[in-house]
Design a protein around this motif. Structure first.
Motif, PDB file in Angstrom:
ATOM      1  N   GLU A   1       0.817  -1.208   0.000  1.00 39.38           N
ATOM      2  CA  GLU A   1       0.000   0.000   0.000  1.00 39.38           C
ATOM      3  C   GLU A   1       0.856   1.266   0.000  1.00 39.38           C
ATOM      4  O   GLU A   1       0.566   2.219  -0.723  1.00 39.38           O
ATOM      5  CB  GLU A   1      -0.938  -0.012   1.224  1.00 39.38           C
ATOM      6  CG  GLU A   1      -1.951  -1.134   1.217  1.00 39.38           C
ATOM      7  CD  GLU A   1      -2.910  -1.043   0.044  1.00 39.38           C
ATOM      8  OE1 GLU A   1      -3.378   0.061  -0.264  1.00 39.38           O
ATOM      9  OE2 GLU A   1      -3.183  -2.088  -0.584  1.00 39.38           O
TER      10      GLU A   1
ATOM     11  N   SER B   1       2.504   1.673  -3.380  1.00 36.54           N
ATOM     12  CA  SER B   1       1.494   2.072  -4.357  1.00 36.54           C
ATOM     13  C   SER B   1       1.194   3.567  -4.234  1.00 36.54           C
ATOM     14  O   SER B   1       1.079   4.282  -5.243  1.00 36.54           O
ATOM     15  CB  SER B   1       0.219   1.262  -4.142  1.00 36.54           C
ATOM     16  OG  SER B   1      -0.794   1.677  -5.020  1.00 36.54           O
ATOM     17  N   ASN B   2       1.070   4.052  -2.989  1.00 32.47           N
ATOM     18  CA  ASN B   2       0.830   5.487  -2.779  1.00 32.47           C
ATOM     19  C   ASN B   2       2.002   6.320  -3.296  1.00 32.47           C
ATOM     20  O   ASN B   2       1.814   7.394  -3.877  1.00 32.47           O
ATOM     21  CB  ASN B   2       0.607   5.765  -1.292  1.00 32.47           C
ATOM     22  CG  ASN B   2      -0.720   5.216  -0.798  1.00 32.47           C
ATOM     23  OD1 ASN B   2      -1.610   4.905  -1.586  1.00 32.47           O
ATOM     24  ND2 ASN B   2      -0.864   5.085   0.510  1.00 32.47           N
TER      25      ASN B   2
ATOM     26  N   GLY C   1     -10.609  -1.414   0.378  1.00 36.11           N
ATOM     27  CA  GLY C   1      -9.255  -0.914   0.123  1.00 36.11           C
ATOM     28  C   GLY C   1      -8.633  -0.433   1.424  1.00 36.11           C
ATOM     29  O   GLY C   1      -9.259   0.284   2.194  1.00 36.11           O
TER      30      GLY C   1
ATOM     31  N   GLY D   1      -5.210   0.975   2.059  1.00 40.69           N
ATOM     32  CA  GLY D   1      -4.508   2.233   2.009  1.00 40.69           C
ATOM     33  C   GLY D   1      -3.513   2.483   3.118  1.00 40.69           C
ATOM     34  O   GLY D   1      -2.959   1.566   3.719  1.00 40.69           O
TER      35      GLY D   1
ATOM     36  N   LYS E   1      -4.407  -5.812  -7.678  1.00 38.38           N
ATOM     37  CA  LYS E   1      -4.528  -5.424  -6.273  1.00 38.38           C
ATOM     38  C   LYS E   1      -3.868  -4.084  -6.020  1.00 38.38           C
ATOM     39  O   LYS E   1      -4.327  -3.288  -5.193  1.00 38.38           O
ATOM     40  CB  LYS E   1      -3.907  -6.507  -5.382  1.00 38.38           C
ATOM     41  CG  LYS E   1      -4.705  -7.802  -5.361  1.00 38.38           C
ATOM     42  CD  LYS E   1      -3.996  -8.884  -4.556  1.00 38.38           C
ATOM     43  CE  LYS E   1      -4.779 -10.191  -4.601  1.00 38.38           C
ATOM     44  NZ  LYS E   1      -4.090 -11.271  -3.870  1.00 38.38           N
ATOM     45  N   ASN E   2      -2.789  -3.827  -6.754  1.00 39.88           N
ATOM     46  CA  ASN E   2      -2.071  -2.573  -6.579  1.00 39.88           C
ATOM     47  C   ASN E   2      -2.897  -1.380  -7.048  1.00 39.88           C
ATOM     48  O   ASN E   2      -2.974  -0.357  -6.362  1.00 39.88           O
ATOM     49  CB  ASN E   2      -0.753  -2.634  -7.343  1.00 39.88           C
ATOM     50  CG  ASN E   2       0.047  -1.365  -7.216  1.00 39.88           C
ATOM     51  OD1 ASN E   2      -0.099  -0.454  -8.020  1.00 39.88           O
ATOM     52  ND2 ASN E   2       0.890  -1.294  -6.202  1.00 39.88           N
TER      53      ASN E   2
ATOM     54  N   HIS F   1      -6.530  -1.517  -4.951  1.00 40.63           N
ATOM     55  CA  HIS F   1      -6.494  -1.646  -3.487  1.00 40.63           C
ATOM     56  C   HIS F   1      -7.518  -2.684  -3.010  1.00 40.63           C
ATOM     57  O   HIS F   1      -8.090  -2.561  -1.929  1.00 40.63           O
ATOM     58  CB  HIS F   1      -6.749  -0.297  -2.809  1.00 40.63           C
ATOM     59  CG  HIS F   1      -5.719   0.739  -3.143  1.00 40.63           C
ATOM     60  ND1 HIS F   1      -4.457   0.747  -2.599  1.00 40.63           N
ATOM     61  CD2 HIS F   1      -5.764   1.791  -4.000  1.00 40.63           C
ATOM     62  CE1 HIS F   1      -3.771   1.764  -3.090  1.00 40.63           C
ATOM     63  NE2 HIS F   1      -4.539   2.400  -3.949  1.00 40.63           N
TER      64      HIS F   1
END
Length: 623
Positions: free
Chosen positions: A34, A37-38, A124, A126, A249-250, A253
């Motif tokens: 997560e 990804s952010n 999701g 995050g 999934k990336n 989320h």
């Protein structure tokens, strides 16, 4: 630090934090996915903004994410040099949950931890996933383009509040420092971090570097550990199912694997690549008005925008994925996308491709398609009205309950229905709409059809009545609601036409008496031979608004014209025969009203004055 203050989390955040810590503990490594990804999103946003304002790079266009560990202090740091955040953005992003459907999501959770995990996956996880492994989290960030004194400090122990302050920060971007819990030392191991990144984030286009410290001289070197190649640009024969699933999934989320995906590279008049996913589970905010949906748009591998909803019709809003188009300008805006002929053509092509893969799935893997229908069937039904171009394809994808199966599972296609027609003279597809499956299944309108062995579709979703207005026919057969008057229904009852004519003649005075008794309470009074067990029903004319449509208008707060029903009596039923013999006008009125109210109650599910109905029944019981 300046302007320091302590603020409380939004109440939904408090609930989510506790749920996160307890329900996702078995899959705690996802916190790193997560955060990376952010960081990748932050880099994409900076690239896009820098197209028109290059000084946002601040002489550092080498975008990356770096990971470092401090085993002695039990610290894990993830740093990016992307777009960064302002103080207001930190409060909005880390102190509240802006995503639609949060409250609905939290209300739907129960004590079952497996259920909790599944629902969290649909929502999701995050940033808040960091509290699965950390008991203290510090964030240091500065928005690109802001001066160095506009940095922001944020810190929380994952409980009810957080600290925020202004700080000096030389580098733009965001640094997240996790103080790991005592039992989470595994995430201080370099090889463990490598394996997680390889598993979840190998496809991230942003270079991911990990710090290697020379124990002898203390010099730190940075080693790139991911391939950093956009997965959609690779040959799909070289991409494993595992890589496809992790990429999904990336970008979504989502905690669950996708149901199916489509990866295409198109060359010719238009050049683009699409990697589209159909989720296994519907997101919790699917029905929210402000549901955020759409695809990630790239142009020449450059990220342009999230949630570009111009590439999919609204009824396919559950689709997730990426479109990378070579023919669009890098500075394109949402407004330009809306009016672009190129985008409209792309939308047509992508929509057709999704529907084709769904039709293929419905034939080759019935079980998997049924899973899709259970989650997204209601949304797909919207396409009948929205998409006239693909209406025929969508109609083949529809699934219904019917009298053929003795359950409420919607697994009957229109093709199934037509293939089961025994009587070659049947020109119509019969259906009934109701508030729920039980009401539809037990409707007296079905009595004749059971007797004749004719299958009837049982429609009980709220959208069904609206949908059927846009679905006049399928494969040359028109649709017919069995709650409406129609000549073809009357023909079904003509087993003994001469006998019926004689009964009609004998009971003509009775029918006239009922008309005089009810006056303008009904539109018409007639005998019916469609019933076998019920004394009376009400119907509407073919061109009149149906009961279910009137309910839809009422729920939407719209005024509807008063419905006038046809009152149809079964002359062979004992209650009707009893009523025929009543000579007392007052008693006759009471019995006719009982029969009418019964029929209205069955049709509408309610009465305007239920107390009057009950009082009348009680009096007749005692007489």
């Amino acid at each position: 630090m300046k302007e320091q203050e302590i603020r409380g989390f939004q109440s939904e955040v408090k609930q989510l934090l506790q749920l996160m810590i307890h329900s996702l503990y078995s899959n705690k490594e996802i916190f790193l996915r997560e955060l990376i990804s952010n960081a990748s999103d932050a880099a994409d946003k900076l690239r896009f903004k820098a197209l028109s304002k290059s000084d946002l790079y601040e002489n550092d266009g080498d975008l990356k994410v770096r990971i470092s560990i401090d085993k002695d202090k039990k610290l894990l740091s993830i740093t990016d040099n992307g777009i960064g955040m302002t103080r207001t953005e930190v409060i909005d992003n880390l102190g509240t949950i802006a995503q639609s459907g949060t409250k609905t999501f939290l209300k739907s959770l129960g004590k079952d931890k497996a259920k909790d995990s599944q629902l969290i996956g649909q929502f999701g996880v995050g940033f808040y996933s960091v509290f699965i492994v950390a008991d203290q989290v510090t964030v240091r960030t500065r928005s690109a383009g802001n001066t160095t004194d506009k940095g922001v400090f944020w810190q929380s122990y994952g409980e009810g509040e957080y600290t925020i302050a202004d700080i000096e920060k030389i580098d733009r971007g965001t640094e997240i420092i996790l103080h790991l819990r005592e039992d989470q030392s595994e995430f201080l191991d370099t090889w463990r971090l490598r394996s997680i990144i390889s598993k979840y984030s190998d496809h991230i286009t942003l270079p991911i570097e990990i710090a290697n410290k020379n124990e002898k001289n203390g010099i730190i070197t940075w080693e790139k550990i991911n391939k950093s190649e956009a997965i959609w640009t690779r040959n799909k024969k070289e991409i494993s199912d595992k890589e496809y699933k992790e990429f999904y999934k990336n970008i979504s989320h989502d905690y669950s694997d996708p149901l199916i995906w489509i990866h295409n590279k198109v060359e010719g008049k238009q050049e683009y690549i699409n990697l589209l996913y159909i989720p296994t589970k519907a997101p919790v905010d699917l029905w929210n008005r402000d549901n955020k949906n759409g695809l990630k748009l790239y142009v020449h591998r450059v990220f342009i925008m999230d949630q570009a909803d111009q590439f999919m019709p609204h009824y396919l809003r559950f689709i997730r994925g990426v479109v990378d188009c070579n023919d669009l300008p890098l500075n394109i805006s949402r407004e330009v996308l809306q009016d672009s002929d190129l985008v409209k053509n792309l939308r047509i092509s992508l929509t057709k491709r999704i529907l084709q893969i769904l039709e293929k799935l419905s034939k080759k893997d019935i079980e998997k398609y049924q899973k899709f229908w259970n989650e997204f069937g209601l949304v797909l039904k919207e396409g009948i009205a929205e998409d006239t171009i693909n209406k025929k394809t969508i109609s083949r994808l529809l699934r219904f309950s019917s009298t053929y199966n003795n359950n409420n599972i919607q697994n009957v296609s229109l093709e199934d229905y037509i293939n089961r027609i025994v009587n070659g003279n049947q020109k119509k597809i019969y259906y009934i709409t109701a508030d729920n499956y039980i009401s539809a299944k037990n409707s007296p309108h079905l009595e004749l059809f059971r007797k004749k062995g004719i299958e009837v579709l049982l429609l009980s979703d709220r959208i069904d009545e609206w949908m059927m207005n846009y679905l006049p026919e399928f494969e040359g057969k028109s649709f017919q609601s069995i709650s409406k008057i129609d000549e073809s229904l009357e023909k079904l009852t003509n087993e003994d036409k001469e006998k019926q004519i004689e009964i009609d003649k004998q009971l003509r005075p009775f029918i006239q008496r009922v008309k005089n008794t009810l006056g303008d309470q009904v539109k018409e009074v007639k005998l019916t031979y469609r019933l076998t067990e019920t004394p009376a029903i009400v119907t509407t004319d073919a061109n009149d608004m149906s009961t279910q449509m009137a309910k839809l208008f009422s729920v939407a707060g719209q005024a509807t014209p008063e419905l006038k029903y046809n009152f149809e009596l079964n002359p062979e039923h004992p209650l009707v025969q009893k009523t025929i013999k009543i000579t007392d006008d007052k008693l006759f009125f009471e019995w006719i009203k009982i029969l009418l109210d019964q029929a209205l109650f069955i049709e509408k599910g309610s009465l305007d004055n239920p107390n009057e109905f009950i009082d009348r029944m009680n009096k007749l019981f005692l007489s």
